[in-house]
Design an enzyme around this catalytic site. Sequence first.
Site, PDB file in Angstrom:
ATOM      1  N   GLU A  43       0.760  -1.321   0.017  1.00 61.86           N
ATOM      2  CA  GLU A  43      -0.008   0.079  -0.001  1.00 61.86           C
ATOM      3  C   GLU A  43       0.957   1.435   0.008  1.00 61.86           C
ATOM      4  O   GLU A  43       0.328   2.142  -0.660  1.00 61.86           O
ATOM      5  CB  GLU A  43      -1.037   0.123   1.171  1.00 61.86           C
ATOM      6  CG  GLU A  43      -1.931  -1.113   1.083  1.00 61.86           C
ATOM      7  CD  GLU A  43      -2.949  -0.879  -0.125  1.00 61.86           C
ATOM      8  OE1 GLU A  43      -3.202   0.277  -0.584  1.00 61.86           O
ATOM      9  OE2 GLU A  43      -3.443  -1.869  -0.393  1.00 61.86           O
ATOM     10  N   TYR A 126      -6.024   6.963   3.915  1.00 65.10           N
ATOM     11  CA  TYR A 126      -6.127   5.839   2.892  1.00 65.10           C
ATOM     12  C   TYR A 126      -5.211   4.863   3.339  1.00 65.10           C
ATOM     13  O   TYR A 126      -5.875   3.466   3.222  1.00 65.10           O
ATOM     14  CB  TYR A 126      -5.628   6.470   1.478  1.00 65.10           C
ATOM     15  CG  TYR A 126      -5.444   5.177   0.388  1.00 65.10           C
ATOM     16  CD1 TYR A 126      -6.622   4.729  -0.013  1.00 65.10           C
ATOM     17  CD2 TYR A 126      -4.232   4.793   0.396  1.00 65.10           C
ATOM     18  CE1 TYR A 126      -6.398   3.722  -0.777  1.00 65.10           C
ATOM     19  CE2 TYR A 126      -4.153   3.506  -0.352  1.00 65.10           C
ATOM     20  CZ  TYR A 126      -5.244   2.844  -1.146  1.00 65.10           C
ATOM     21  OH  TYR A 126      -5.057   1.735  -1.703  1.00 65.10           O
ATOM     22  N   ASP A 144      -9.240   5.901  -2.984  1.00 67.28           N
ATOM     23  CA  ASP A 144      -8.145   6.209  -3.724  1.00 67.28           C
ATOM     24  C   ASP A 144      -8.521   7.085  -5.100  1.00 67.28           C
ATOM     25  O   ASP A 144      -9.739   7.118  -5.249  1.00 67.28           O
ATOM     26  CB  ASP A 144      -7.159   5.212  -4.043  1.00 67.28           C
ATOM     27  CG  ASP A 144      -7.462   4.332  -5.349  1.00 67.28           C
ATOM     28  OD1 ASP A 144      -9.005   4.335  -5.430  1.00 67.28           O
ATOM     29  OD2 ASP A 144      -6.868   3.468  -5.703  1.00 67.28           O
TER      30      ASP A 144
END
Length: 297
Positions: A43, A126, A144
């Site tokens: 990520e 996020y 996103d």
Amino acid sequence: MPSREVPLSLLHERVNAWYAEAGRKELPWRAPDASPWGVFLSEVMSQQTPLARVEPIWREWMERWPTPADLAAAAPGEAVRAWGRLGYPRRALRLHEAARVMVERHGGEVPDTPEGLLALPGVGAYTAAAVSCFAFGIPEVVVDTNVRRVLARTVEGKAFPNLTLNRAEARLAADSMPTDEATANTWNVAVMELGALVCVARGPRCDECPVADLCAWNLAGRPAYDGPPRRGQSWHGTDRQVRGELLRRLREAHAALPLTRLEDSADDRDQVMRCLDSLVADGLVEPLSRKRFRLPA
């Protein structure tokens, strides 16, 4: 709130079914046995970076540093060196700092709550939501650029979302989530993947989209974007390019370099010195005596 004209349950069913058939489940961090650390790395690495560039670097990091403790024990400069040309190299330092915090405060494990993740260096909303969902099965709202674009088109009938995430878009994403936990977790990755592979920014492949007949933008005739200009990021001749060249030389040297080996990294020496100073300020480069520089030890 999502438009009543868009049947959300059908949207969820179609997108999740499409992902089961067409999603990139071969990505190693999407494997059922992927560790939370592997998910966390993926990520951070994939922010503003194509997954095709991320995967080989991710595999190298996981082989070299399979746990947070392994990375924390290495020098910060080794993380920067191993980052290669992935882009935005400060992320490498943040990963190293996060690994150290995991060792010091979490027994060498990735925190398993959104709050614990948000407290890590360099982790924003996020990343905390994505790791919570994809590593621990917590159905946080993951938003996103791809998710924002899919929802803007399918639900709001717009070609593109706003330039930056605002409260209305965040609320739209939350209101568009399935209520069932398992469905919600699949939806998070499926809608993101749909935006990455089909509902792309330029040249969307609406003929391949599983929800083309539900999409408000498609049904409206794909009206053109009429918002503020969306400028792409330049590269050649920018400070980003020069910073990248300076780091490339230091990575490949595996030792401190004198200024004379760095000052010709661009035609404009003043720009080189400015970029070198910024790398030092960011902690990516360490100045030594006799005008020598190296990656941080």
